[in-house]
Design an enzyme around this catalytic site. Sequence first.
Site, short mmCIF file in Angstrom:
data_model
loop_
_atom_site.label_atom_id
_atom_site.label_comp_id
_atom_site.label_asym_id
_atom_site.label_seq_id
_atom_site.Cartn_x
_atom_site.Cartn_y
_atom_site.Cartn_z
N GLU A 1 17.48 -24.36 34.73
CA GLU A 1 16.32 -24.64 35.57
C GLU A 1 15.18 -24.88 34.58
O GLU A 1 14.69 -23.93 33.95
CB GLU A 1 15.99 -23.46 36.49
CG GLU A 1 14.82 -23.77 37.41
CD GLU A 1 14.44 -22.59 38.30
OE1 GLU A 1 14.04 -22.82 39.44
OE2 GLU A 1 14.54 -21.44 37.82
N ASP B 1 18.13 -19.25 35.28
CA ASP B 1 16.88 -19.26 36.03
C ASP B 1 15.70 -19.31 35.06
O ASP B 1 15.68 -18.60 34.05
CB ASP B 1 16.82 -18.00 36.89
CG ASP B 1 15.56 -17.90 37.71
OD1 ASP B 1 15.40 -18.72 38.62
OD2 ASP B 1 14.76 -16.99 37.45
#
Length: 694
Positions: free
Chosen positions: A379, A343
């Site tokens: 990401e 993330d």
Amino acid sequence: MRVLEGKPEPLGSTWDGDGVNFALFSANATRVELCLFDPATPRESARLELAVRSGDVWHGRVSGLRPGQLYGYRVHGPYAPESGHRFNPQKLLVDPYARALCGSLRWDDVLLGEDPSAPGRPCARDSAPFVPRGVVVDCSGLAPRAPRPGVPWSRTLVYECHVKGTTVRHPEVRAEWRGRFLGLTAPALLAHLRDLGVTAVELLPVTQTAQDDHLAKLGLPNYWGYSPLALLAPDARFASGDRGEQVVEFQRMVEALHEAGLEVWLDLVFNHTPEGGAQGATLSLRGIDNATYYRLDPADRRRYLDWTGTGNTLATAHPRVRELILAALRHWAALGVDGFRLDLATVVARDPVEFDGESAFFAAVGADPLLARCKWVAEPWDIGPHGYRLGAFPPGWSEWNGRYRDCVRRFWRGDAGALPELAARLTGSSDVFAWNGRGTRASVNYLCAHDGMTLEDLVSYARKHNEANGEGGRDGPQDESSNWGVEGPTRDPRILRVRERVKRSLAATLALSQGVPMWLGGDEISRTQRGNNNAYCHDDETTWLDWSPEASRRGLLDFVRRVFAARSANAVFRRTRHLDGEPEGVAVWLRPDGARMQPADWQTQDARCVTLWLDAAAGEARDERGREQASRGALLLLNGDAVAHFFVLPEPGAGARWRPVLDSGCRTGVRRLRGPRVRLASHSLLLLEREVTR
């Protein structure tokens, strides 16, 4: 009870068969106390000083302790925010290396490190009754027994899902397993995933999460779990108990998925913690060594650099912070995890401030014999300076391709001028990823993810509906969505036909694009969040998958199975190399009249129709594991316009014909050809394959 010298490595709590070694890093502490707890009482049963310091590691060994022992730390040192130090021994601290936590965080102002009534002074109230304890866990016997599936990238289909949301309403999951790791071992659920063609299950965060203060005040949960309190600990929300059961049950889940031929990927958060900004809680890292673990503003060390939108950012360039991240990754990999999605991964590679594709973190991952075998997905953005870094990650890494998502949505919505970019996205986004030698697998293509609208909502709502999140509808992005005439549910058959056709076309585009497809769990059964595109704080029917027969009949299940089966059966859609540089005729773009696309055709703003002809030579004869694979010439016809169009088919060659494989213009996905000219309904896609007749 006596504390012996012990060892400085490994960090965390380690049972040696006769006692437990405790080791905690803190470069700026002056004293460290180990607090032991009995599960029957919230009070400490013993407080022992770790008096031995080796470098910056405080350590000691306590004989007679066993797995299941509960513990925490109190760390002494200066409370001097202006120097970056926020030590407060009144706060019980979670061991960042704990393998499991017992109890949950109960939000209260006592968790604040600073006294809210006296700014600049530490809060003198004891936080122990509100903080979970670490659990001593013996992980030595938890290595996976089932072999890892080892699926090649070219055959990878990722299914992103939430442990509870996927299992809690499934009628064939045992009642006591619903919402838990073991729910994902249910035979019916495994069969569903295999029938879809899924090869990798990517789980939303399963590390122990903490309730955010603003959500606690709103009475809402942190359902997604992007607020990690202990990076090595499976979340007890998904287990039958919290005294180490979560570790055992997580490993049992991994083993069952491996036996079914499915890889396990984890979505991990290494960019921030739930301790928030300067006025936030002291739960773990802030009280252990704030100046080391967090990125502080050089101009005012009382302030945190916030490149994550959560109030703080981990100092991932610091060797000790990087060591914690790598320890977490090795721990999960040792439990059988096959891949990781990071993330806000740009944060992890800021070395020290700007993103560095050759950072020490990437080097450490590549050099580790266990981690180097795993699959890596980033990401590729954060909200820091120059934070959007799509395409900048190094070879060996794949990335969530947000440009793919946005372009494909715009094309099927009918936006003008989307056709030229669509061609690049369909063929693997070489304009984004090829510059440093990466192939098509660098692009993880997706239509929807946990963050944003579901596929059903993407065609049912023209704007987000996040009022239930308690932020006045200000949170969440504005998706490229359309309601096709009515906002939300409708019984209008005309609108429903268009919506279903667009969903099928989106699904088919994803399946037939070069790159690695990722499917949002539940989209195949038309899951809706009623227009909420940021449902991180809803643990209810908003986010739980509806597995009822009625939902399945309304959904895309049969069509999705067909399109991913078509991808699997024809290697021309699963290339590892970009098409750039291939010989003439391997990939040809055609106008609807059958003529080749010319430069001027691509620049026409209202052009929404195109045919892609992939010769059988576009398919690679063997996959990455050396297995032979079949390739057939294919035609992909796309009509992104609001009206039907006729397409002229090219001559398939002597002794061959075009065979329809699927048509998103009809619910069954099947059609017949009647001559070299075909009519495509609005917002539809047709796949034909070249079939030799003699």
